[in-house]
Design a protein around this motif. Sequence first.
Motif, mmCIF file in Angstrom:
data_model
loop_
_atom_site.group_PDB
_atom_site.id
_atom_site.type_symbol
_atom_site.label_atom_id
_atom_site.label_comp_id
_atom_site.label_asym_id
_atom_site.label_seq_id
_atom_site.Cartn_x
_atom_site.Cartn_y
_atom_site.Cartn_z
ATOM 1 N N THR A 86 1.043 -1.684 -0.004
ATOM 2 C CA THR A 86 0.274 0.016 0.194
ATOM 3 C C THR A 86 0.999 1.459 -0.342
ATOM 4 N N VAL A 87 1.642 1.473 0.424
ATOM 5 C CA VAL A 87 2.814 2.486 0.811
ATOM 6 C C VAL A 87 3.453 2.579 -0.408
ATOM 7 N N LEU A 88 3.741 1.627 -1.471
ATOM 8 C CA LEU A 88 3.936 1.469 -2.346
ATOM 9 C C LEU A 88 3.240 2.297 -3.723
ATOM 10 N N THR A 89 2.318 1.682 -3.657
ATOM 11 C CA THR A 89 0.931 2.379 -4.730
ATOM 12 C C THR A 89 0.610 3.608 -4.250
ATOM 13 N N LEU A 90 0.744 4.078 -2.975
ATOM 14 C CA LEU A 90 0.024 5.817 -3.169
ATOM 15 C C LEU A 90 1.088 6.464 -3.085
ATOM 16 N N ALA A 91 2.816 6.243 -2.747
ATOM 17 C CA ALA A 91 3.705 6.995 -3.390
ATOM 18 C C ALA A 91 4.519 6.992 -4.659
ATOM 19 N N GLY A 92 4.048 6.052 -5.421
ATOM 20 C CA GLY A 92 4.094 5.759 -6.515
ATOM 21 C C GLY A 92 3.612 6.706 -7.758
ATOM 22 N N GLY A 93 2.232 6.891 -6.848
ATOM 23 C CA GLY A 93 1.595 7.712 -7.710
ATOM 24 C C GLY A 93 0.183 6.978 -8.714
ATOM 25 N N VAL A 94 0.152 5.810 -8.025
ATOM 26 C CA VAL A 94 -1.247 4.952 -8.735
ATOM 27 C C VAL A 94 -2.823 5.585 -8.208
ATOM 28 N N SER A 95 -3.320 5.930 -9.254
ATOM 29 C CA SER A 95 -4.689 6.385 -9.377
ATOM 30 C C SER A 95 -5.545 5.280 -8.050
ATOM 31 N N LEU A 96 -4.910 5.090 -6.442
ATOM 32 C CA LEU A 96 -5.849 4.705 -5.944
ATOM 33 C C LEU A 96 -5.959 5.215 -4.095
ATOM 34 N N GLY A 97 -6.806 4.601 -3.719
ATOM 35 C CA GLY A 97 -6.598 5.353 -2.361
ATOM 36 C C GLY A 97 -6.323 4.460 -1.061
ATOM 37 N N PRO A 98 -6.477 4.669 -0.062
ATOM 38 C CA PRO A 98 -5.717 4.239 1.344
ATOM 39 C C PRO A 98 -6.850 3.556 1.961
ATOM 40 N N GLU A 99 -8.469 3.844 1.548
ATOM 41 C CA GLU A 99 -9.191 2.838 2.391
ATOM 42 C C GLU A 99 -9.505 1.863 2.453
ATOM 43 N N ASN A 100 -9.093 0.705 1.279
ATOM 44 C CA ASN A 100 -9.647 -0.535 1.295
ATOM 45 C C ASN A 100 -8.648 -0.975 1.740
ATOM 46 N N GLY B 162 -1.915 14.849 -17.383
ATOM 47 C CA GLY B 162 -1.024 15.556 -16.079
ATOM 48 C C GLY B 162 -0.761 15.095 -15.007
ATOM 49 N N ARG B 163 0.565 15.700 -14.596
ATOM 50 C CA ARG B 163 0.309 15.651 -12.492
ATOM 51 C C ARG B 163 -1.002 15.279 -11.914
ATOM 52 N N LEU B 164 -2.053 16.279 -12.024
ATOM 53 C CA LEU B 164 -3.189 16.424 -11.298
ATOM 54 C C LEU B 164 -3.366 14.303 -11.715
ATOM 55 N N THR B 165 -3.655 14.145 -12.123
ATOM 56 C CA THR B 165 -3.951 12.971 -12.680
ATOM 57 C C THR B 165 -3.607 11.989 -11.956
ATOM 58 N N LEU B 166 -2.528 11.973 -11.662
ATOM 59 C CA LEU B 166 -1.513 11.512 -10.167
ATOM 60 C C LEU B 166 -2.456 10.252 -9.010
ATOM 61 N N PHE B 167 -1.711 10.306 -8.250
ATOM 62 C CA PHE B 167 -2.130 9.773 -6.536
ATOM 63 C C PHE B 167 -3.781 9.780 -6.465
ATOM 64 N N LYS B 168 -3.604 9.289 -5.477
ATOM 65 C CA LYS B 168 -5.334 9.229 -5.143
ATOM 66 C C LYS B 168 -5.944 9.738 -5.241
ATOM 67 N N GLY B 169 -5.297 11.422 -5.387
ATOM 68 C CA GLY B 169 -6.678 12.495 -6.185
ATOM 69 C C GLY B 169 -7.142 13.135 -5.098
#
Length: 440
Positions: A125-139, A301-308
């Motif tokens: 999960t840490v790797l997913t959040l830091a890497g810019g994947v379009s998912l949040g931490p909730e699940n 662009g940059r704004l479409t990365l990470f959890k949002g």
Amino acid sequence: MRLLRPYREPVVTEPSAPAAPTPARRLLPAIVPAVVVGVLSALVLLGVSLLAERFQEVLWEALPDTLSVGRYSALWTVAVLTACGLATGLLIRAVPGHAGPDPATTGLVDPPLPPLVVPGLLLVTVLTLAGGVSLGPENPITAANIALACWLGGRLVPGAPAAQWLALAAAGTVGALFGTPVAAALILTETLTSRPGPGALWDRLFAPLAAGTAGALTMTLLAHPSFDLSLPPYGRPRWGDLLSSAVIASAGAVLGLLVVYAFPYVHRFFRSLRSFRGLGGPVLALTAGGLLLGALGALGGRLTLFKGLDEVRELAAAPDGWSAGQFAVMAVVKAAALLVAASCGFRGGRIFPAVFVGVALGLCAHALAGAVPVALAVTCGVLGVLLAITRQGWLSLFTAAVLAGDAAVLPILCVASLPAWLLVTGRPQMQLAEDGTPLR
């Protein structure tokens, strides 16, 4: 002469059964474990979030500066997300329990995982959040907290049912995520009303609400989270708002349904990549998914990365800073990124990326029709997308209303939810069974 009385067996009186405890006496002992679980759930979320933020700074700031590569450039975006997919696949293959089941088959609140799965799940999960994947931490955070609470609670209080610890951990995590116990109460209301159980609904919500409150207060005191986007005040409702709100919410629901209907097909494609021999199961699928996410990030662009969540605030701070076409591109790209990330095996939640899609869609509507208030357009867009992605009405209404921070928009949101719900109800959900078929 004395008459003989007939013989009668002596009456044996049984001791009276102890009186059943009152609801108040039954609920009071649950406060302490609820508070403990809520605080610990918030601390797990906070620890993972802080660690991901530090790692994100290394990946997206320190490292490209050292290599003299432009931050968030197309080349760097594709490279980082592809490497993130490869690393995530290798970790999932190596860690005990393989970071849990296929995330496409899980929801926000599921039965507890084995405790040995938790370290690997949190690391991924840490790797997913830091890497810019379009998912949040909730699940994944909710799943980890449920596993820990059920494991520790079962040893400390052996007689307590596992469902009690599950509800406390879920409520504590959701309360911490949204910074308020109301979100936890609304989600669990939808869950508990579908399950038979003794006591009034508020009796069954008492301990989870305490856990949600503890989680929310812990996160608020330590991290000061806020969902208020500081949008312009909505003001008084107008007759024209009834139509525009229904149209925007319905458009959001349609966009969300496109993601939902494409989900099993995209997931089937990535599942086929896992069957290749010699490539370690999830490694090829996640590497390909990271490559696609990098290409989408370079496009949007940059704004479409990470959890949002942080990116949503940047959008809302300048609602007239982009054209309608640019907002539309960001909404579509983020929806596609959410679809790919959720299908290829990255561990993460879908609520926060869906919020970004809804905000971008609402700002697109405002740019097309300036007479539609910004607060109304944004909240209705979020409402429609969340209804399609999560299929949870209370959560969708609550999240949309909190983003505006204006109670005046709530009656219009309730009106807008009606046509949007008619579009999504009975449709496939964004969750698959083990055989890959969508749940309904």
